[in-house]
Design a protein around this motif. Structure first.
Motif, PDB file in Angstrom:
ATOM      1  N   GLY A  17      -2.246  34.898  23.733  1.00  0.00           N
ATOM      2  CA  GLY A  17      -1.548  33.678  24.094  1.00  0.00           C
ATOM      3  C   GLY A  17      -2.306  32.743  25.009  1.00  0.00           C
ATOM      4  N   ALA A  18      -3.599  32.998  25.217  1.00  0.00           N
ATOM      5  CA  ALA A  18      -4.366  32.194  26.172  1.00  0.00           C
ATOM      6  C   ALA A  18      -4.868  30.874  25.601  1.00  0.00           C
ATOM      7  CB  ALA A  18      -5.558  33.004  26.698  1.00  0.00           C
ATOM      8  N   GLY A  19      -4.808  30.701  24.284  1.00  0.00           N
ATOM      9  CA  GLY A  19      -5.300  29.472  23.669  1.00  0.00           C
ATOM     10  C   GLY A  19      -6.683  29.597  23.073  1.00  0.00           C
ATOM     11  N   LYS A  20      -7.145  30.812  22.827  1.00  0.00           N
ATOM     12  CA  LYS A  20      -8.498  31.038  22.314  1.00  0.00           C
ATOM     13  C   LYS A  20      -8.728  30.348  20.969  1.00  0.00           C
ATOM     14  CE  LYS A  20      -7.819  35.442  22.344  1.00  0.00           C
ATOM     15  NZ  LYS A  20      -6.453  35.383  22.932  1.00  0.00           N
ATOM     16  N   SER A  21      -7.772  30.524  20.052  1.00  0.00           N
ATOM     17  CA  SER A  21      -7.939  29.968  18.706  1.00  0.00           C
ATOM     18  C   SER A  21      -7.996  28.444  18.746  1.00  0.00           C
ATOM     19  CB  SER A  21      -6.796  30.417  17.797  1.00  0.00           C
ATOM     20  OG  SER A  21      -6.793  31.822  17.649  1.00  0.00           O
ATOM     21  N   GLY A 125     -24.187  32.943  29.602  1.00  0.00           N
ATOM     22  CA  GLY A 125     -23.450  31.748  29.202  1.00  0.00           C
ATOM     23  C   GLY A 125     -22.989  31.748  27.754  1.00  0.00           C
ATOM     24  N   GLN A 126     -23.306  32.785  27.003  1.00  0.00           N
ATOM     25  CA  GLN A 126     -22.836  32.880  25.620  1.00  0.00           C
ATOM     26  C   GLN A 126     -21.381  33.318  25.522  1.00  0.00           C
ATOM     27  OE1 GLN A 126     -26.676  35.158  24.162  1.00  0.00           O
ATOM     28  NE2 GLN A 126     -25.285  34.860  22.430  1.00  0.00           N
ATOM     29  N   ALA A 127     -20.791  33.773  26.627  1.00  0.00           N
ATOM     30  CA  ALA A 127     -19.460  34.372  26.541  1.00  0.00           C
ATOM     31  C   ALA A 127     -18.530  33.852  27.629  1.00  0.00           C
ATOM     32  CB  ALA A 127     -19.568  35.891  26.639  1.00  0.00           C
ATOM     33  N   VAL A 128     -17.268  33.647  27.246  1.00  0.00           N
ATOM     34  CA  VAL A 128     -16.220  33.203  28.167  1.00  0.00           C
ATOM     35  C   VAL A 128     -14.943  33.962  27.823  1.00  0.00           C
ATOM     36  CG1 VAL A 128     -14.820  31.271  28.988  1.00  0.00           C
ATOM     37  CG2 VAL A 128     -17.213  30.887  28.355  1.00  0.00           C
ATOM     38  N   TRP A 129     -14.196  34.350  28.854  1.00  0.00           N
ATOM     39  CA  TRP A 129     -12.889  34.984  28.642  1.00  0.00           C
ATOM     40  C   TRP A 129     -11.808  34.132  29.283  1.00  0.00           C
ATOM     41  CZ3 TRP A 129     -17.292  37.642  28.460  1.00  0.00           C
ATOM     42  CH2 TRP A 129     -17.416  38.616  27.449  1.00  0.00           C
ATOM     43  N   LEU A 130     -10.702  33.943  28.562  1.00  0.00           N
ATOM     44  CA  LEU A 130      -9.553  33.196  29.062  1.00  0.00           C
ATOM     45  C   LEU A 130      -8.511  34.195  29.561  1.00  0.00           C
ATOM     46  CD1 LEU A 130      -9.174  30.470  26.279  1.00  0.00           C
ATOM     47  CD2 LEU A 130     -10.635  30.481  28.318  1.00  0.00           C
ATOM     48  N   VAL A 131      -8.063  33.984  30.794  1.00  0.00           N
ATOM     49  CA  VAL A 131      -7.154  34.926  31.448  1.00  0.00           C
ATOM     50  C   VAL A 131      -5.819  34.222  31.702  1.00  0.00           C
ATOM     51  CG1 VAL A 131      -6.848  36.452  33.423  1.00  0.00           C
ATOM     52  CG2 VAL A 131      -9.160  36.008  32.547  1.00  0.00           C
ATOM     53  N   PRO A 132      -4.829  34.408  30.830  1.00  0.00           N
ATOM     54  CA  PRO A 132      -3.556  33.702  31.000  1.00  0.00           C
ATOM     55  C   PRO A 132      -2.662  34.378  32.036  1.00  0.00           C
ATOM     56  CG  PRO A 132      -3.436  35.094  29.069  1.00  0.00           C
ATOM     57  CD  PRO A 132      -4.844  35.231  29.597  1.00  0.00           C
ATOM     58  N   THR A 133      -1.919  33.580  32.780  1.00  0.00           N
ATOM     59  CA  THR A 133      -0.901  34.132  33.656  1.00  0.00           C
ATOM     60  C   THR A 133       0.279  34.584  32.799  1.00  0.00           C
ATOM     61  OG1 THR A 133       0.219  32.011  33.962  1.00  0.00           O
ATOM     62  CG2 THR A 133      -1.576  32.541  35.504  1.00  0.00           C
ATOM     63  N   PRO A 134       1.136  35.489  33.318  1.00  0.00           N
ATOM     64  CA  PRO A 134       2.302  35.927  32.531  1.00  0.00           C
ATOM     65  C   PRO A 134       3.199  34.767  32.111  1.00  0.00           C
ATOM     66  CG  PRO A 134       1.928  37.419  34.370  1.00  0.00           C
ATOM     67  CD  PRO A 134       0.983  36.271  34.561  1.00  0.00           C
ATOM     68  N   ASP A 135       3.415  33.791  33.006  1.00  0.00           N
ATOM     69  CA  ASP A 135       4.267  32.646  32.654  1.00  0.00           C
ATOM     70  C   ASP A 135       3.655  31.838  31.520  1.00  0.00           C
ATOM     71  OD1 ASP A 135       6.110  33.354  34.540  1.00  0.00           O
ATOM     72  OD2 ASP A 135       5.460  31.883  36.036  1.00  0.00           O
ATOM     73  N   LEU A 184     -19.399  38.215  34.361  1.00  0.00           N
ATOM     74  CA  LEU A 184     -19.236  37.331  33.218  1.00  0.00           C
ATOM     75  C   LEU A 184     -18.206  36.260  33.548  1.00  0.00           C
ATOM     76  CD1 LEU A 184     -19.147  40.123  30.505  1.00  0.00           C
ATOM     77  CD2 LEU A 184     -21.038  38.537  30.923  1.00  0.00           C
ATOM     78  N   THR A 185     -18.165  35.215  32.753  1.00  0.00           N
ATOM     79  CA  THR A 185     -17.314  34.066  33.048  1.00  0.00           C
ATOM     80  C   THR A 185     -15.887  34.284  32.563  1.00  0.00           C
ATOM     81  OG1 THR A 185     -19.197  32.562  32.864  1.00  0.00           O
ATOM     82  CG2 THR A 185     -16.998  31.589  32.688  1.00  0.00           C
ATOM     83  N   ALA A 186     -14.918  34.096  33.479  1.00  0.00           N
ATOM     84  CA  ALA A 186     -13.499  34.148  33.136  1.00  0.00           C
ATOM     85  C   ALA A 186     -12.832  32.892  33.671  1.00  0.00           C
ATOM     86  CB  ALA A 186     -12.844  35.394  33.723  1.00  0.00           C
ATOM     87  N   ILE A 187     -11.918  32.339  32.894  1.00  0.00           N
ATOM     88  CA  ILE A 187     -11.186  31.130  33.281  1.00  0.00           C
ATOM     89  C   ILE A 187      -9.703  31.443  33.271  1.00  0.00           C
ATOM     90  CG2 ILE A 187     -10.621  28.752  32.641  1.00  0.00           C
ATOM     91  CD1 ILE A 187     -13.368  28.562  31.301  1.00  0.00           C
ATOM     92  N   GLU A 188      -9.044  31.279  34.409  1.00  0.00           N
ATOM     93  CA  GLU A 188      -7.599  31.506  34.462  1.00  0.00           C
ATOM     94  C   GLU A 188      -6.869  30.346  33.792  1.00  0.00           C
ATOM     95  OE1 GLU A 188      -5.142  33.432  37.789  1.00  0.00           O
ATOM     96  OE2 GLU A 188      -4.776  31.280  38.087  1.00  0.00           O
ATOM     97  N   GLU A 195      -4.628  21.603  27.115  1.00  0.00           N
ATOM     98  CA  GLU A 195      -5.620  21.953  26.096  1.00  0.00           C
ATOM     99  C   GLU A 195      -6.915  21.188  26.321  1.00  0.00           C
ATOM    100  OE1 GLU A 195      -4.127  21.443  22.174  1.00  0.00           O
ATOM    101  OE2 GLU A 195      -2.668  23.075  22.336  1.00  0.00           O
ATOM    102  N   ASP A 196      -6.811  19.921  26.689  1.00  0.00           N
ATOM    103  CA  ASP A 196      -8.012  19.122  26.925  1.00  0.00           C
ATOM    104  C   ASP A 196      -8.828  19.692  28.077  1.00  0.00           C
ATOM    105  OD1 ASP A 196      -7.441  17.375  24.879  1.00  0.00           O
ATOM    106  OD2 ASP A 196      -6.553  15.840  26.174  1.00  0.00           O
ATOM    107  N   ASP A 197      -8.137  20.048  29.155  1.00  0.00           N
ATOM    108  CA  ASP A 197      -8.835  20.583  30.326  1.00  0.00           C
ATOM    109  C   ASP A 197      -9.479  21.925  29.997  1.00  0.00           C
ATOM    110  OD1 ASP A 197      -9.594  20.725  33.134  1.00  0.00           O
ATOM    111  OD2 ASP A 197      -8.064  22.293  33.309  1.00  0.00           O
ATOM    112  N   LEU A 198      -8.748  22.778  29.290  1.00  0.00           N
ATOM    113  CA  LEU A 198      -9.291  24.092  28.950  1.00  0.00           C
ATOM    114  C   LEU A 198     -10.483  23.967  28.010  1.00  0.00           C
ATOM    115  CD1 LEU A 198      -8.964  27.099  29.364  1.00  0.00           C
ATOM    116  CD2 LEU A 198      -7.354  27.147  27.453  1.00  0.00           C
ATOM    117  N   THR A 199     -10.373  23.079  27.029  1.00  0.00           N
ATOM    118  CA  THR A 199     -11.491  22.872  26.108  1.00  0.00           C
ATOM    119  C   THR A 199     -12.723  22.365  26.854  1.00  0.00           C
ATOM    120  OG1 THR A 199      -9.959  22.356  24.302  1.00  0.00           O
ATOM    121  CG2 THR A 199     -12.242  21.652  24.031  1.00  0.00           C
TER     122      THR A 199
END
Length: 208
Positions: A17-21, A125-135, A184-188, A195-199
């Motif tokens: 549910g983090a918006g990866k796709s 820099g080839q990899a990023v992980w998105l870390v969603p909050t429960p909400d 490694l890089t993780a983005i909360e 979506e614009d900011d995350l992209t």
């Protein structure tokens, strides 16, 4: 060496549910990349797997919906879920090696465990992980209409949903811990993230 053979690949992992796709598709469209979605190939990978290399998958497939999502604790669900344990990850690598090197590939999905991806990186820099909050995760599932997709097929949907959300939260924490340990890089991702900011943040992290 796999690092050299996969240096054209960008990896976008993270919790459900983090918006990866969405982010992967937007970046691919903007930069002319090919998207490899690991969710889309799960049925194929399940067929290509054997009990010898994917024992947890075989156990999971033998369970009914209540055995999977109602009758076990979130902790047990986390520890025994085949994709969370990295089963069939080698099939992702096999698929990527078959793809042409041009255009570059962005691979996305929760199956990209940091401990398995890190040895394949020519550069961090080839990899990023998105870390969603429960909400954020719950809001994302609700907006997609998929909140009850699995839980609604059990005899106790409310308990199944609680189990699923708790399991996914623990899995996301584990991803975050692994990225910290491996530097490694993780983005909360929280409910204020657009979506614009995350992209933009993922694009910058990839150096595109």
């Amino acid at each position: 060496m796999l690092r050299a053979r996969l240096q054209h690949v960008l990896w976008l992992g993270g919790g459900s549910g983090a918006g990866k796709s969405t982010v992967a598709r937007r970046i691919a469209a903007r930069h002319g990349l090919h998207v490899y979605a690991t969710d889309d190939v799960m049925p194929d990978h399940a067929r290509r797997s054997t009990p010898g290399d994917s024992p947890r998958l075989a156990e999971f497939m033998a369970m009914d919906m209540d055995e999977r999502w109602v009758n076990r604790s979130p902790a047990v669900m986390l520890e025994t879920f085949h994709w969370f344990r990295g089963e069939s990850f080698h099939l992702i690598v096999e698929d990527l090696l078959r793809l042409p090197r041009e255009p570059r590939v962005i691979v996305e999905g929760f199956r990209l465990l940091p401990r398995l991806v890190e040895p394949l990186l020519a550069a961090p820099g080839q990899a990023v992980w998105l870390v969603p909050t429960p909400d954020f995760r719950r809001a994302a599932f609700e907006s997609r209409g998929s909140l009850w997709h699995i839980a609604g097929r059990t005899s106790d949907p409310h308990r199944a949903l609680r189990n699923l959300l708790a399991r996914d939260e623990m899995f996301t924490r584990r991803l975050h811990e692994q990225t910290r340990r491996l530097t490694l890089t993780a983005i909360e991702v929280d409910t204020t993230t657009t979506e614009d900011d995350l992209t933009r943040r993922v694009t910058e992290a990839f150096g595109l």
